[in-house]
Enzyme design. Structure first.
Site, short mmCIF file in Angstrom:
data_model
loop_
_atom_site.label_atom_id
_atom_site.label_comp_id
_atom_site.label_asym_id
_atom_site.label_seq_id
_atom_site.Cartn_x
_atom_site.Cartn_y
_atom_site.Cartn_z
N PRO A 115 61.51 -17.43 -54.65
CG PRO A 115 62.27 -15.30 -54.10
CD PRO A 115 62.47 -16.75 -53.78
CB CYS A 116 58.32 -18.34 -59.12
SG CYS A 116 56.96 -17.13 -59.13
CD GLN A 117 59.57 -12.77 -58.47
OE1 GLN A 117 60.18 -13.74 -58.01
NE2 GLN A 117 58.94 -11.91 -57.68
#
Length: 407
Positions: A115-117
């Site tokens: 996940p890149c958040q």
């Protein structure tokens, strides 16, 4: 080539590799809707390979339920989708399930993008602590645990470019050090989806790693593939307005679309998920003004230029690009998961249709084939599309890695 897809989402990465003839041993993903999409895609490939595609079409036409669709698929095929959050607690369970799927086989490649958040500009700007305490900063460690366990010859790790500078660069330095300790060299490039034939300007960091004993260098991706414009991409789709949808056989506006043979294949005639979200009158008035301004002046309308009665925020000094149009004679800007919440950044360029993008249009911009079905709600579909790696980009990466004959 046997592959494990981690943090798989809707399967954009694995779709591209699959189109190059690779075998996906397992997809690991925590989102329920994305897992349903992955299972339905597994069903598609199984039915296609066994000349039973009419069952899949019956499902898309809503003649049978999803349970009835899955009842035609061997459980071993559906079990390739492992619906679990990757954590210290679940990793032993996930390993066990992958081992059952592998039996005596080995893994050639691991693909995926945590996940890149925690690394994204938007995520960092919204968090008062600049995401410093976000556990997603360290999900790469789980990825490395899979490398240590399955010892693939190579891996592909995708993320936003913010991963290079997160925590003043410490995160990326730690990734490199941990990979080295696990026995892998790595290199990376910031690659743009448009250079892979995708009708979208979308920059991503693509890390490729390989076992230290292998003679390998990062591939040259100077492909010079000319992507179709948005006009060419949409030309065969019927016109709809906000809140309308089209789903069925013979619904395409043209018999074929020669600009996108890998997206709309010659043997596929069923248009699905051409669904536009409904909008209130205020939004539709704004959309019309945005398109009118572009058509007359060739520029995007700024928020502070809207009539007072159409404004919903008092801030007239910043975030003035709250509304964006996708232009016919160009490529789209980056499709992001926020499209699931509203379509204000993805206004359709046809003023007569006066709406934001449909699910199928967004999927095409991401280069998903028209036979790809996104499960559950319209919002869930938009979220899956926005988070995905464009399959065309993944396919070209797969082609390059296969050509090395190392895997």
């Amino acid at each position: 080539m046997k592959i494990i897809d981690l943090f798989a989402g809707a399967g954009g990465l694995s779709e591209g590799f699959r189109q190059e003839g690779c075998e996906i041993v397992a997809h690991v993903e925590m989102d329920k809707s994305a897992c349903n999409t992955l299972r339905t895609r597994e069903a598609f490939y199984y039915l296609k390979e066994n000349n039973l595609l009419h069952i899949y079409i019956d499902y898309l036409l809503k003649s049978i339920t999803r349970d009835e669709l899955y009842s035609n698929i061997p459980q071993a095929v559906l079990n390739r989708v492992i619906e679990e959050e990757i954590s210290n607690k679940t990793i032993p369970v996930i390993f066990s399930r992958i081992d059952d799927l592998l039996r005596e086989d080995t893994v050639d490649l691991i693909i995926g993008g945590p996940p890149c958040q925690a690394y994204s500009t938007a995520g960092i700007s919204r968090d008062p602590n600049r995401m410093k305490n976000d556990p997603r900063n360290y999900f790469y460690r789980y990825y490395i645990r899979f490398l240590r366990k399955y010892q693939p010859k190579m891996f592909v790790f995708e993320n936003v470019r913010g991963i290079l500078t997160a925590q003043e660069g410490r995160v990326f330095k730690n990734i490199r050090r941990n990979l080295s300790n696990a026995g892998y060299r790595m290199d990376y490039r910031i690659l743009n989806a448009k250079d892979f034939g995708v009708s979208q300007i979308r920059e991503r960091v693509i890390i490729i790693g390989w076992k230290k004993e292998l003679e390998f260098q990062y591939p040259d991706f100077n492909l010079e593939i000319e992507p179709p414009t948005i006009r060419d991409l949409f030309i065969d789709l019927p016109k709809i307005k906000a809140g309308e949808s089209v789903n069925g056989e013979g619904e395409y506006y043209l018999e074929k679309n020669i600009a996108i043979p890998s997206i709309r294949t010659e043997d596929w005639s069923l248009l699905t998920q051409h669904i536009a979200r409904p909008n209130n009158d205020k939004d539709l008035r704004i959309y019309r003004l945005v398109v009118e301004t572009w058509n007359k002046e060739g520029r995007l309308l700024k928020y502070n230029e809207l009539p007072l009665e159409l404004k919903t925020h008092k801030n007239d000094a910043s975030f003035l690009d709250r509304f964006k149009m996708v232009r016919y004679e160009a490529l789209a800007h980056t499709i992001v998961a926020h499209i699931a919440k509203d379509g204000h950044h993805f206004i359709h360029p046809d003023i007569e249709q006066n709406r934001s993008l449909s699910v199928r249009e967004a999927a095409r911009i991401q280069s998903f084939p028209d036979d790809f079905y996104f499960e559950d709600s319209r919002s869930a579909a938009f979220k899956q599309i926005g988070n995905a790696v464009p399959p065309l980009m993944a396919k070209e990466i797969a082609k390059k890695l296969k050509s090395t004959e190392l895997i």
